[in-house]
Structure formats: structure tokens, C-alpha cells
Scaffold this motif. Structure first.
Motif, mmCIF file in Angstrom:
data_model
loop_
_atom_site.group_PDB
_atom_site.id
_atom_site.type_symbol
_atom_site.label_atom_id
_atom_site.label_comp_id
_atom_site.label_asym_id
_atom_site.label_seq_id
_atom_site.Cartn_x
_atom_site.Cartn_y
_atom_site.Cartn_z
ATOM 1 N N GLU A 34 -5.395 36.695 41.199
ATOM 2 C CA GLU A 34 -4.861 35.333 40.016
ATOM 3 C C GLU A 34 -4.900 33.826 40.297
ATOM 4 O O GLU A 34 -4.840 32.889 39.752
ATOM 5 N N LEU A 35 -4.952 33.051 42.065
ATOM 6 C CA LEU A 35 -5.314 32.232 41.910
ATOM 7 C C LEU A 35 -6.299 31.882 41.491
ATOM 8 O O LEU A 35 -6.861 30.692 41.064
ATOM 9 N N ILE A 36 -7.917 32.446 41.931
ATOM 10 C CA ILE A 36 -9.081 31.997 41.373
ATOM 11 C C ILE A 36 -9.403 32.455 39.892
ATOM 12 O O ILE A 36 -10.038 31.998 39.343
ATOM 13 N N GLY A 37 -8.771 33.271 39.057
ATOM 14 C CA GLY A 37 -8.032 33.174 37.833
ATOM 15 C C GLY A 37 -8.991 33.792 37.421
ATOM 16 O O GLY A 37 -10.024 34.529 38.130
ATOM 17 N N PRO A 38 -9.424 33.851 35.679
ATOM 18 C CA PRO A 38 -9.789 34.834 35.129
ATOM 19 C C PRO A 38 -11.201 34.550 34.746
ATOM 20 O O PRO A 38 -11.737 33.481 34.857
ATOM 21 N N GLY A 39 -12.331 35.121 34.949
ATOM 22 C CA GLY A 39 -13.768 35.081 34.425
ATOM 23 C C GLY A 39 -14.104 34.995 33.461
ATOM 24 O O GLY A 39 -13.169 34.811 32.604
ATOM 25 N N ASP A 40 -15.833 34.302 32.665
ATOM 26 C CA ASP A 40 -15.954 33.972 31.622
ATOM 27 C C ASP A 40 -16.582 35.249 32.025
ATOM 28 O O ASP A 40 -17.664 34.786 30.424
ATOM 29 N N ASP A 45 -21.506 34.377 25.613
ATOM 30 C CA ASP A 45 -22.887 34.095 26.349
ATOM 31 C C ASP A 45 -22.372 36.010 26.990
ATOM 32 O O ASP A 45 -23.537 35.683 28.242
ATOM 33 N N ALA A 46 -21.486 36.256 26.993
ATOM 34 C CA ALA A 46 -21.594 37.613 28.515
ATOM 35 C C ALA A 46 -22.916 38.046 28.469
ATOM 36 O O ALA A 46 -23.495 38.960 29.527
ATOM 37 N N ALA A 55 -24.729 28.586 31.891
ATOM 38 C CA ALA A 55 -23.536 27.877 31.530
ATOM 39 C C ALA A 55 -23.036 26.619 32.669
ATOM 40 O O ALA A 55 -23.198 26.659 33.472
ATOM 41 N N GLU A 56 -22.301 25.734 31.720
ATOM 42 C CA GLU A 56 -22.004 24.685 32.868
ATOM 43 C C GLU A 56 -20.439 24.674 33.353
ATOM 44 O O GLU A 56 -19.586 25.731 32.754
ATOM 45 N N PHE A 93 -23.372 19.584 41.041
ATOM 46 C CA PHE A 93 -23.544 20.971 41.626
ATOM 47 C C PHE A 93 -22.705 21.870 41.433
ATOM 48 O O PHE A 93 -22.690 22.720 41.004
ATOM 49 N N ARG A 94 -21.863 21.455 41.121
ATOM 50 C CA ARG A 94 -20.396 22.367 40.627
ATOM 51 C C ARG A 94 -20.496 22.658 39.630
ATOM 52 O O ARG A 94 -19.867 23.948 39.759
ATOM 53 N N ARG A 95 -20.313 21.649 38.785
ATOM 54 C CA ARG A 95 -21.436 22.482 37.693
ATOM 55 C C ARG A 95 -21.748 23.494 36.969
ATOM 56 O O ARG A 95 -21.804 24.867 36.010
ATOM 57 N N TYR A 96 -22.674 23.380 38.070
ATOM 58 C CA TYR A 96 -23.967 24.412 37.981
ATOM 59 C C TYR A 96 -23.854 25.213 39.090
ATOM 60 O O TYR A 96 -24.641 26.836 38.856
#
Length: 197
Positions: A34-40, A45-46, A55-56, A93-96
Motif C-alpha cells: 500500500e505504501l509503494i502504491g499500485p503499478g502501471d 503501454d503494458a 516510460a518516464e 536518474f529517478r525519471r528512468y
């Protein structure tokens, strides 16, 4: 084997867990999810691995201190001490990378939940959880993430800071979190030892 991992012949590790331990571990892993959150993973683009690769993700560190500990900046000193160039490199770095890191942390926590759900508890005796080498690595990742999260919530910095927490009276509301932190550390340590045996 009660309370600590032992190596299995041919690789992997096993630990005996009672019903309460299974419940606590499962609850902590679900809270981590729950803390990390749902994924994409279900986004537009799955189905396209190349699109997912490029994906950024977010460019700013999370505001929640526990998430910031799980997803730290890769360059420079975090916070106000970073210069503009370090912040730009960290954001790039974080973006990718953060999306992939979040996905791996979700998979680790889900691996813990699934392995616990597969157990058949035998009353007061509990059950023995047997993990493959691959499952062991997922558990190590999730145990580490849980300890980082709890340690952040308890504001544990270095060893000197933590000494006071370990001597808390039973009525202190932080005591259960400290006990969980210590217990998870013991599980993590014995799992590493079992894998190195």
C-alpha cells in the motif's frame, strides 16, 4: 528452526512460523504494498516492453520520509545540500529508474504475501515455510524494505540513536514497532546466513 531460517538441501531456506507470525508478516507486507502504491502494469503501454522501458517516472523524490528512504536520490547529498547539477542528475536518474524499482519492490512484497498464503497452518504448531533460492531473494528484498520503512518511522539513524528505542517500557506506543523491527532483522540475518551456508 523456530524463529530463524535454516538452509535447505539443494538451496533455499526454511523457517517455522506460527499463526501470529504469519499474520504479522502478511500484514506488514500488505502495508508495504500500500505504501509503494499500485503499478502501471495495466496502462496503455503494458503490452509494449520497449515503451515500458522508456516510460518516464517521477523526477522528484517522494515527500513521505519512508518512501524517500526506499527510493533515495542517486546523486549527491539529499535535501538542501544538493547543488543544482546534482539535483538535475538525480531527477534524470529517478525519471528512468524509479518505475522499475517500484515494480521490483512490489514483486518482492507480493512474493512474501503469496508464499505466506500458500501455507497450511496446523493449529498451534504453525507451519514450516520452505523457500526456493529465487523466493529467498524476494524475501530478502521485502525484509530489507520493511526494516527501512519501520526504521524511518521510528527515526532510527545510526546505532547510537537506536539504543534508547531498544529499552522502551512496555507501555510506550512505539514498542510494537521496535519489536517488529528487531524480529525482522533477525529473520533477515538468518536468511542471509542460510543462503551463504
Amino acid at each position: 528452526m523456530a524463529g530463524h531460517f535454516e538452509p535447505l538441501p539443494g538451496g533455499g531456506a526454511a523457517v517455522a512460523l506460527d499463526e501470529v507470525e504469519v499474520s504479522i508478516l502478511r500484514s506488514l507486507a500488505v502495508q508495504l504494498l500500500e505504501l509503494i502504491g499500485p503499478g502501471d502494469e495495466q496502462g496503455p503501454d503494458a503490452a509494449d516492453p520497449l515503451a515500458r522501458l522508456f516510460a518516464e517516472g517521477p523526477s522528484e523524490p517522494p515527500a513521505d520520509p519512508a518512501l524517500a528512504r526506499l527510493f533515495p536520490d542517486a546523486y549527491g547529498t539529499p535535501g538542501a545540500e544538493q547543488d543544482r547539477e546534482e539535483r538535475a542528475h538525480a531527477a534524470e536518474f529517478r525519471r528512468y529508474t524509479e518505475n522499475d524499482l517500484r515494480q521490483r519492490k512490489r514483486e518482492d512484497a507480493l512474493g512474501v504475501v503469496r508464499s505466506l498464503d500458500s501455507l497450511t497452518l496446523a493449529g498451534d504448531r504453525g507451519a514450516v515455510l520452505r523457500l526456493s533460492p529465487e523466493d529467498c531473494h524476494r524475501w530478502l528484498g521485502a525484509l530489507n524494505d520493511l526494516r527501512l520503512t519501520i526504521g524511518t518511522r521510528l527515526e532510527i539513524g545510526d546505532e547510537d540513536d537506536s539504543d534508547e528505542l531498544f529499552r522502551l517500557p512496555d507501555e510506550d506506543p512505539r514498542k510494537p514497532m521496535v519489536m517488529a523491527y528487531l524480529w525482522l532483522g533477525g529473520l533477515q540475518e538468518t536468511l542471509v546466513a542460510a543462503l551463504m551456508a
